[in-house]
Scaffold this active site. Structure first.
Site, PDB file in Angstrom:
ATOM      1  N   LYS A   1     -11.050  -6.791  -7.233  1.00 15.43           N
ATOM      2  CA  LYS A   1     -11.442  -5.553  -7.721  1.00 15.43           C
ATOM      3  C   LYS A   1     -10.223  -4.580  -8.131  1.00 15.43           C
ATOM      4  CE  LYS A   1     -13.388  -4.670  -3.812  1.00 15.43           C
ATOM      5  NZ  LYS A   1     -14.366  -5.820  -3.053  1.00 15.43           N
TER       6      LYS A   1
ATOM      7  N   LYS B   1      -5.644 -14.131 -10.126  1.00 16.05           N
ATOM      8  CA  LYS B   1      -6.632 -13.781  -9.070  1.00 16.05           C
ATOM      9  C   LYS B   1      -7.953 -13.029  -9.724  1.00 16.05           C
ATOM     10  CE  LYS B   1      -7.245 -11.738  -4.433  1.00 16.05           C
ATOM     11  NZ  LYS B   1      -7.360 -10.356  -4.157  1.00 16.05           N
TER      12      LYS B   1
ATOM     13  N   LYS C   1       0.929  -1.170  -0.009  1.00 19.22           N
ATOM     14  CA  LYS C   1      -0.038   0.188   0.114  1.00 19.22           C
ATOM     15  C   LYS C   1       0.923   1.232   0.030  1.00 19.22           C
ATOM     16  CE  LYS C   1      -4.193  -1.414   0.204  1.00 19.22           C
ATOM     17  NZ  LYS C   1      -4.947  -2.320   1.284  1.00 19.22           N
TER      18      LYS C   1
HETATM   19  P1  ADP Z   1     -10.635  -7.593  -3.633  1.00 17.50           P
HETATM   20  O1  ADP Z   1      -9.339  -8.515  -4.081  1.00 17.50           O
HETATM   21  O2  ADP Z   1     -11.741  -7.367  -4.468  1.00 17.50           O
HETATM   22  O3  ADP Z   1     -10.170  -6.285  -2.987  1.00 17.50           O
HETATM   23  P2  ADP Z   1     -10.764  -8.110  -0.681  1.00 17.50           P
HETATM   24  O4  ADP Z   1      -9.358  -8.226  -0.542  1.00 17.50           O
HETATM   25  O5  ADP Z   1     -11.667  -7.117   0.053  1.00 17.50           O
HETATM   26  O6  ADP Z   1     -11.284  -8.197  -2.100  1.00 17.50           O
HETATM   27  O7  ADP Z   1     -11.317  -9.624  -0.224  1.00 17.50           O
HETATM   28  C1  ADP Z   1     -12.380  -9.823   0.829  1.00 17.50           C
HETATM   29  C2  ADP Z   1     -12.460 -11.230   0.961  1.00 17.50           C
HETATM   30  O8  ADP Z   1     -12.648 -12.121   0.069  1.00 17.50           O
HETATM   31  C3  ADP Z   1     -10.997 -11.902   1.434  1.00 17.50           C
HETATM   32  O9  ADP Z   1     -11.562 -12.894   2.710  1.00 17.50           O
HETATM   33  C4  ADP Z   1     -10.332 -12.577   0.413  1.00 17.50           C
HETATM   34  O10 ADP Z   1      -9.672 -13.588   0.749  1.00 17.50           O
HETATM   35  C5  ADP Z   1     -11.554 -12.980  -0.464  1.00 17.50           C
HETATM   36  N1  ADP Z   1     -11.151 -13.240  -1.737  1.00 17.50           N
HETATM   37  C6  ADP Z   1     -11.038 -11.946  -2.678  1.00 17.50           C
HETATM   38  N2  ADP Z   1     -10.830 -12.241  -3.881  1.00 17.50           N
HETATM   39  C7  ADP Z   1     -10.738 -13.688  -3.987  1.00 17.50           C
HETATM   40  C8  ADP Z   1     -10.375 -14.593  -5.077  1.00 17.50           C
HETATM   41  N3  ADP Z   1     -10.094 -14.168  -6.073  1.00 17.50           N
HETATM   42  N4  ADP Z   1     -10.444 -15.999  -4.551  1.00 17.50           N
HETATM   43  C9  ADP Z   1     -10.616 -16.217  -3.272  1.00 17.50           C
HETATM   44  N5  ADP Z   1     -10.949 -15.585  -2.429  1.00 17.50           N
HETATM   45  C10 ADP Z   1     -11.074 -14.298  -2.751  1.00 17.50           C
END
Ligand code: ADP
Ligand code: TRP
Length: 329
Positions: free
Chosen positions: A197, A194, A111
């Site tokens: 967002k 992966k 970050k």
């Molecule tokens: P993003 O990657 O969209 O910003 P977050 O980091 O806020 O999502 O993740 C919120 C939750 O969803 C966490 O527990 C994270 O491990 C899970 N998560 C997010 N993207 C994935 C993915 N592609 N596969 C599995 N779990 C995910």
């Protein structure tokens, strides 16, 4: 009954990665554990969101949690900023966390690299706030993805240190937890590892069938296998992983066989995958629309959740105050 806790930052809508990687486990866990699922809106302040978006963003996730099947009668669903008890624990935990170790957390370093103009103290102490979220309910299990491992290590350190410094056995050490055998990682449709967002490659739970089909049909593929039983290249592996997650085993095996005998048609595979994703998402989408329109119900759920979460947090906080030497409230 053991306590489980997890949260997601309200930085957009829930996507398939969030659903299969996290929320689907929450739904299963609520039947077996004492569960707290919350919306980490304080954590999202590190990027300075606009005041007019704060409540709306939390409401969005609240509605989507419920649409996915988290039942407010079974689990406590709450918004982090409704439980101010967390902040007092956050302060106490910060006194036992050291600059060096916080600076070494990879998510902080990342970050700091991404937003060099805004390396604020909240970003640095993000793991301590997360530890406070977890420890205030004395949660033993935390369902989160692999990316949260270092934050979880800090939460365990906070628990261990507190117990050690005050010579008590008060906080359990929270463990990462996967409902299935392994953490699920939902790949992106653009060939990246992966779905996320910030990767801009998501299928969102609120999206309609047409959009989903279009997105899946556009998934990156190659020119197809040339030799039987050959190893799948990364992009194709991703497509199969998605199918493994979203479709039945028979469907997966059918296309796997087609890959192995070189008769696979990616168009057919994508069409089937899109159907299976739609099957999961369409009812969720319907419920999102229905639940989002009922502001009063969302209000009630948030209020009830806050009440239950505050009760649990206040109980822990009183004990903590006594242990540290303060007068309990
Ligand atoms: P993003 O990657 O969209 O910003 P977050 O980091 O806020 O999502 O993740 C919120 C939750 O969803 C966490 O527990 C994270 O491990 C899970 N998560 C997010 N993207 C994935 C993915 N592609 N596969 C599995 N779990 C995910
Ligand atoms: N850091 C988590 C994420 O980015 C969100 C979060 C905040 C969380 N506090 C938590 C997750 C406590 C589990 C437990 O996804």
């Amino acid at each position: 009954m053991e306590t489980v806790l997890s949260g997601i930052r309200p930085t957009g809508n829930l996507h398939l990665g969030n659903y299969y990687g996290a929320v689907q486990s929450f739904v299963k866990m609520q039947n077996e554990y004492n569960c707290y699922f919350f919306i980490a809106d304080w954590h999202s302040l590190t990027t300075h969101p606009k005041p007019e978006d704060i409540q709306k963003s939390a409401r969005t996730i609240l509605a989507e949690y419920i649409a996915c099947g988290i039942d407010p009668e079974k689990a406590t669903i709450y918004i982090q900023s409704d439980v101010h008890e967390t902040l007092e624990l956050y302060l106490y935990l910060n006194m036992n966390c050291y600059l060096g170790e916080l600076e070494r957390v990879t998510t902080f370093k990342e970050k700091a690299r991404k937003q060099p103009e805004n390396v604020n103290a909240g970003l640095l102490t993000y793991p301590t706030l997360m530890a406070a979220d977890i420890l205030q309910h004395r949660a033993a299990k935390v369902p989160v993805g692999k990316d949260q491992e270092q934050n979880m290590e800090m939460a365990r350190k906070c628990a261990r240190r507190f117990n050690y410094i005050y010579g008590v056995d008060f906080f359990p050490e929270p463990q990462n937890f996967y409902f299935g055998d392994n953490a699920i990682k939902v790949p992106g449709l653009d060939g990246s590892g992966k779905m996320g967002k910030s990767e801009g490659n998501c299928i969102y739970l609120f999206e309609d069938e047409k959009t989903i089909r279009k997105k899946v049909m556009k998934a990156v593929t190659d020119s197809g296998p040339t030799e039987p039983n050959s190893e799948k290249p990364e992009v194709i592996k991703n497509l199969f992983t998605l199918m493994e997650i979203a479709s039945t085993k028979d469907t997966y095996d059918y296309f796997d066989e087609k890959w192995n005998d070189c008769s696979i048609r990616y168009g057919d595979m994508k069409k089937q995958l899109a159907e299976d994703i739609v099957k999961t998402i369409a009812p969720i989408r319907e419920r999102i629309i229905e639940i989002s329109s009922d502001e009063a119900r969302l209000d009630r759920i948030a209020r009830l959740g806050a009440e239950k979460a505050r009760e649990s947090a206040a109980k822990t906080l009183n004990e903590v105050r006594k242990i540290i030497g303060f007068r309990p409230y």
